[in-house]
Design a protein around this motif. Structure first.
Motif, short mmCIF file in Angstrom:
data_model
loop_
_atom_site.label_atom_id
_atom_site.label_comp_id
_atom_site.label_asym_id
_atom_site.label_seq_id
_atom_site.Cartn_x
_atom_site.Cartn_y
_atom_site.Cartn_z
N PRO A 114 -70.82 34.10 39.96
CA PRO A 114 -71.78 34.73 40.45
C PRO A 114 -71.52 35.13 42.08
CG PRO A 114 -72.67 32.94 39.54
CD PRO A 114 -71.41 32.81 39.47
N GLN A 115 -71.01 34.17 42.39
CA GLN A 115 -70.49 34.43 44.10
C GLN A 115 -69.34 35.54 44.06
OE1 GLN A 115 -70.75 31.43 42.76
NE2 GLN A 115 -71.71 30.07 44.31
N ALA A 116 -68.54 35.42 43.06
CA ALA A 116 -67.24 36.13 42.90
C ALA A 116 -67.85 37.86 42.70
CB ALA A 116 -66.44 35.91 41.80
N ILE A 117 -68.74 37.88 42.08
CA ILE A 117 -69.44 39.39 41.47
C ILE A 117 -70.09 39.69 42.88
CG2 ILE A 117 -71.22 40.45 40.38
CD1 ILE A 117 -70.54 38.46 37.99
N ALA A 118 -70.86 38.96 43.47
CA ALA A 118 -71.44 39.19 44.81
C ALA A 118 -70.48 39.69 45.85
CB ALA A 118 -72.42 38.14 45.41
N ALA A 119 -69.55 39.19 46.08
CA ALA A 119 -68.32 39.50 47.02
C ALA A 119 -67.83 40.77 46.55
CB ALA A 119 -67.41 38.57 47.16
N PHE A 120 -67.46 40.94 45.46
CA PHE A 120 -66.59 42.27 45.03
C PHE A 120 -67.67 43.29 45.06
CE2 PHE A 120 -63.82 39.21 42.17
CZ PHE A 120 -62.70 39.55 42.80
N LYS A 121 -69.10 43.14 44.80
CA LYS A 121 -69.79 44.24 45.07
C LYS A 121 -69.81 44.86 46.46
CE LYS A 121 -72.90 43.34 41.37
NZ LYS A 121 -74.29 43.18 40.63
N GLN A 122 -69.46 43.95 47.34
CA GLN A 122 -69.38 44.58 48.79
C GLN A 122 -68.07 45.08 49.07
OE1 GLN A 122 -71.86 43.90 51.04
NE2 GLN A 122 -73.01 42.88 49.42
N VAL A 123 -67.22 45.42 48.19
CA VAL A 123 -66.00 46.15 48.45
C VAL A 123 -66.25 47.59 48.04
CG1 VAL A 123 -63.65 46.31 47.91
CG2 VAL A 123 -64.63 44.02 47.70
N THR A 124 -66.42 48.56 49.16
CA THR A 124 -66.67 49.82 48.92
C THR A 124 -65.87 50.69 49.35
OG1 THR A 124 -67.95 49.75 50.97
CG2 THR A 124 -69.13 49.23 49.17
N GLU B 278 -60.80 50.18 44.27
CA GLU B 278 -60.24 50.12 42.80
C GLU B 278 -60.03 48.81 42.14
OE1 GLU B 278 -60.50 52.77 40.82
OE2 GLU B 278 -61.36 53.73 42.45
N ASN B 279 -59.67 47.80 42.84
CA ASN B 279 -59.20 46.57 42.33
C ASN B 279 -60.64 45.59 42.23
OD1 ASN B 279 -56.47 46.98 42.28
ND2 ASN B 279 -56.09 46.04 44.58
N ALA B 280 -61.51 45.88 43.14
CA ALA B 280 -62.69 45.30 43.06
C ALA B 280 -63.46 45.84 41.77
CB ALA B 280 -63.52 45.43 44.36
N LYS B 281 -63.47 47.07 41.44
CA LYS B 281 -64.11 47.45 40.22
C LYS B 281 -63.51 46.84 38.97
CE LYS B 281 -65.47 52.00 42.10
NZ LYS B 281 -65.13 53.56 42.08
N ALA B 282 -62.23 46.74 38.83
CA ALA B 282 -61.46 46.09 37.67
C ALA B 282 -61.94 44.89 37.66
CB ALA B 282 -60.00 46.41 37.91
#
Length: 379
Positions: free
Chosen positions: A352-362, A368-372
């Motif tokens: 859950p924390q990983a998903i929350a952090a990756f969603k902040q990558v804009t 692109e790496n965060a989307k993957a």
């Protein structure tokens, strides 16, 4: 003006000077920055000393050819007396005999220091002496006699500080810095950064607001660090860059931008050298040292977090990641911090924390790496 009259009027009246004469004298003193009770006391002392001079004052009057009366014994008006005093003391300036003027003013100060009745003459000498050395510095500069110019501008600055003239001190130190900037230019252009930094450092000490020279000083330190690996030189360069970057006046805007570019360039170059040697602990220490001096440094927090990520010290990345992201002002840099934080959570299986952090990558390459990563975590 009323406060000035209160102190000076009795003496002026006893000598037969009119109210108009007195007003003229007070106006002249105000133009010189001497006002209110200070002007009244100084004027009263000056006129008393001229009328009944002590040995010290008499010597100074004789030296400058100052008299209360004309050749027929008629007393000069106060306007004439003040003009005479001004002209005599300024004569050396008019003749550009600044060395002679300096010697005379130094003599007045030396002889009058222990004579309270000579206070007004000493005050005039103290005001003018630093300007004599300033003019001597300017004369030497015109002939490119830099050592002589430095000597006189430095003397002017020292005397100005001693006698409390901060404006003159700043002007004199400004020229000290400019001369060092000129002198260090050849070494800098020839990439002799050791010599250049030694010279520029003297100018920077005199005038930290000379940001053009400060940029060259910072670059000299950093170039020495890149060639030798000496972190102390790198830290000195960063300290100067930070001082420039902290300036807020619009006139420094261009040099502030250059300082920030220099900080990023040399920090990234130093990091690249350490990364090539797998010296991640060295990178972390470098960043910690920078943060000890400037806890708000976004660049240092960025560099440190990347080093911990490269070490796979995910606990440290999680500990420091949010603060590093918050410190960034560039959207791509902020996104990179969140990406590293998301990757650390992912490595620790904290989904859950990983998903929350990756969603902040804009923004930036990390997007692109965060989307993957998000797509993989969503399966």
């Amino acid at each position: 003006m009323g406060e000035t009259f209160k102190y000076a009027a009795p003496v002026l009246g006893s000598l037969g000077y009119s109210a108009e004469d007195s007003a003229i004298a007070i106006g002249l003193m105000a133009n010189a920055g001497i006002k209110s009770s200070q002007a009244g006391t100084a004027l009263r002392s000056a006129i008393t000393n001229l009328a009944k001079p002590t040995d010290t004052v008499a010597s100074a009057m004789e030296q400058y050819g100052i008299s209360l009366t004309d050749s027929s014994g008629k007393m000069y008006s106060l306007r004439e007396l003040m003009e005479q005093l001004r002209q005599k003391l300024a004569a050396a300036f008019g003749n550009k005999d600044f060395a002679g003027a300096a010697a005379k003013f130094e003599e007045v100060i030396d002889k009058g220091m222990d004579d309270e009745t000579a206070a007004s003459l000493v005050a005039i000498a103290k005001t003018t002496l630093p300007k004599c050395y300033f003019m001597l510095g300017g004369s030497a500069l015109k002939t490119k006699n830099y050592e002589e110019a430095l000597k006189n501008f430095t003397k002017s600055a020292e005397l100005s500080e001693l006698y409390g003239d901060m404006n003159q001190m700043a002007k004199s130190n400004g020229w000290v810095a400019k001369i060092y900037q000129i002198q260090g230019g050849d070494a800098f252009n020839n990439k002799d950064y050791a010599t250049a930094s030694e010279i520029f450092a003297k100018g920077y000490a005199a005038d930290p607001d000379n940001t053009g020279m400060a940029l060259n000083l910072a670059m000299s330190y950093c170039e020495m660090a890149m060639s030798s690996g000496d972190m102390a030189q790198y830290e000195k360069g960063m300290e100067v860059y930070e001082a420039i970057a902290a300036k807020t006046h619009p006139k420094y805007a261009e040099d502030v931008a250059k300082a920030k570019e220099g900080m990023a360039l040399y920090t990234n170059n130093m990091v690249a050298k350490m990364q090539a040697a797998n010296d991640f602990d060295g990178i972390i220490k470098m960043a910690d040292d920078l943060l000890a001096k400037n806890p708000e440094s976004a660049l240092a927090q960025n560099v440190r977090l990347q080093a911990y990520a490269n070490k796979k010290d995910y606990a440290k990345v999680i500990e420091l990641g949010q603060a590093a992201a918050d410190a960034q002002t560039d959207a791509a840099d902020k996104s990179l911090m969140y990406y590293l934080l998301g990757a650390a959570y992912n490595a620790k299986e904290m989904k859950p924390q990983a998903i929350a952090a990756f969603k902040q990558v804009t923004d930036g390459p990390a997007a692109e790496n965060a989307k993957a990563a998000l797509a993989e975590l969503s399966k």
